[in-house]
Design an enzyme around this catalytic site. Structure first.
Site, mmCIF file in Angstrom:
data_model
loop_
_atom_site.group_PDB
_atom_site.id
_atom_site.type_symbol
_atom_site.label_atom_id
_atom_site.label_comp_id
_atom_site.label_asym_id
_atom_site.label_seq_id
_atom_site.Cartn_x
_atom_site.Cartn_y
_atom_site.Cartn_z
ATOM 1 N N GLU A 78 0.798 -1.101 0.017
ATOM 2 C CA GLU A 78 -0.043 0.050 -0.140
ATOM 3 C C GLU A 78 0.899 1.056 0.059
ATOM 4 O OE1 GLU A 78 -3.404 -0.520 2.908
ATOM 5 O OE2 GLU A 78 -3.221 1.846 3.081
ATOM 6 N N ASP B 117 0.162 5.452 0.477
ATOM 7 C CA ASP B 117 -0.933 6.016 1.068
ATOM 8 C C ASP B 117 -0.663 7.592 1.138
ATOM 9 O OD1 ASP B 117 -2.359 3.952 1.751
ATOM 10 O OD2 ASP B 117 -1.607 3.911 3.763
ATOM 11 N N GLU C 285 -3.222 10.396 2.965
ATOM 12 C CA GLU C 285 -4.251 10.834 3.773
ATOM 13 C C GLU C 285 -4.540 12.191 4.377
ATOM 14 O OE1 GLU C 285 -6.283 6.877 5.806
ATOM 15 O OE2 GLU C 285 -4.689 7.683 6.793
ATOM 16 N N ASN D 230 2.061 6.798 4.359
ATOM 17 C CA ASN D 230 2.380 5.488 4.666
ATOM 18 C C ASN D 230 2.892 4.485 3.621
ATOM 19 O OD1 ASN D 230 3.070 3.819 6.631
ATOM 20 N ND2 ASN D 230 1.020 3.382 7.422
ATOM 21 N N ARG E 95 5.082 3.242 8.958
ATOM 22 C CA ARG E 95 5.843 3.832 8.151
ATOM 23 C C ARG E 95 5.386 5.183 7.997
ATOM 24 N NH1 ARG E 95 6.930 -1.341 4.768
ATOM 25 N NH2 ARG E 95 8.695 -2.132 5.605
#
Ligand SMILES: *[C@@H]1O[C@H](CO)[C@@H](O)[C@H](O)[C@H]1NC(C)=O
Ligand SMILES: *[C@@H]1O[C@H](CO)[C@@H](O)[C@H](O)[C@H]1NC(C)=O
Ligand SMILES: *[C@@H]1O[C@H](CO)[C@@H](O)[C@H](O)[C@H]1NC(C)=O
Length: 278
Positions: free
Chosen positions: A97, A99, A101, A116, A125
């Site tokens: 993944e 990310d 956000e 992340n 992370r």
């Protein structure tokens, strides 16, 4: 054997080189139906959140290495408690993944951009940043460059984070599972704003985040990815390094690689870095 595996995998990915998009050709709504709105024949689209539901969309294509740009205008005004997520993810327990956000805030207070990277199901992370502009006043471009050497997160062309392939240090790297792009706008007031202290003010609903001008460069079965410069990019040039350093110095508010309290047994292996960029 490895080559064969990759060829077979690529054969299942979509055929496209450099595409600039339209909602209908590239995405589909996967949550909240009537809370997602498609405008101008698919040139622009919006996610909304109200007390009944949030909403989300996902890409029709899968990606295994790509350079992706999306223009986003975040929820304006009082967005406290809302999160707009824009990320890439594969499926399953050992998923990968990448990310972005965006954690909303009270009017005039800064959003937090949270990032992340998960590989083989392992995340933890996080790096977080404030932005150097008001992300609700206009569209800004949020990009992911993901190739076999590195993942670079950028904002309006300024790199904010680099996650390098450090398999040589025993750190797994996302490289064998294709990912789908997802985006959603949802109620995260349990944790998002000042650690959950500020709740969503539903009298301000609906909350709206807008998207446009998605651009992608990705591998296709008919093309040899190794000829693409983005695919071969090994690292940032010195100008990009300086920009990254400027962001880290002035706008970074959390870096897991500096959080020694969180990792009493020692920082994660990838934090032992040749540069401050991971
Ligand atoms: C939320 O938005 C949907 C779609 O626009 C609407 O049908 C619904 O009534 C709204 N719910 C509330 C609580 O406002
Ligand atoms: C990817 O590689 C990892 C480690 O080598 C393995 O555990 C995982 O099953 C692989 N996933 C796929 C989809 O091949
Ligand atoms: C919201 O604003 C406060 C006060 O400026 C700040 O401490 C916080 O980091 C901001 N962002 C979020 C998502 O809480």
């Amino acid at each position: 054997m490895a080559m064969l595996f990759f060829c077979l995998l690529f054969a299942h990915l979509a055929v496209f080189q450099y595409a600039s998009a339209n909602f209908y050709s590239d995405f589909e709504i996967n949550w909240g139906n009537d809370h997602a709105k498609i405008l101008d024949n698919g040139e622009q689209w919006q996610l909304t959140l109200n007390q009944s539901s949030g909403s989300g969309f996902k890409s029709k294509n899968e990606y295994l290495f790509a350079k992706l740009d999306m223009q986003i205008k975040l929820v304006p005004g009082d967005s406290a408690g809302t999160v707009t997520a824009y990320y890439l993810s594969s499926q399953g327990d050992t998923h990968d993944e990448i990310d972005f956000e965006f954690l909303g805030n009270l009017s005039g207070d800064p959003y937090i951009m949270h990032t992340n990277v998960f590989s083989q199901g392992k995340g933890n992370r996080e790096q977080q940043f404030y932005l150097w502009f008001d992300p609700t006043a206009d569209f800004h471009t949020y990009s992911v460059l993901w190739n076999p050497q590195q993942i670079v997160f950028s904002v309006d062309g300024t790199p904010v984070r680099v996650f390098k392939n450090k398999e040589n240090l025993g750190v797994t790297y996302p490289k064998n599972q294709s990912m789908i792009i997802y985006s959603s706008l949802w109620n995260a007031d349990e944790w998002a704003t000042r650690g959950g202290a500020v709740k969503i003010d539903w009298s301000k609903a609906p909350f709206v985040a807008s998207f446009q001008n998605f651009r992608s460069q990705a591998c296709s079965p008919s093309s040899d990815c190794s000829v693409n410069s983005w695919y071969n990019e090994q690292g940032l040039d010195s100008t990009q390094q300086q920009k990254l350093q400027w962001v880290r110095t002035n706008y970074m508010i959390y870096d897991y690689c500096s959080d020694v309290k969180r990792f009493p047994q020692g920082l994660p292996a990838e934090c032992a870095s040749d540069s401050p960029s991971t």
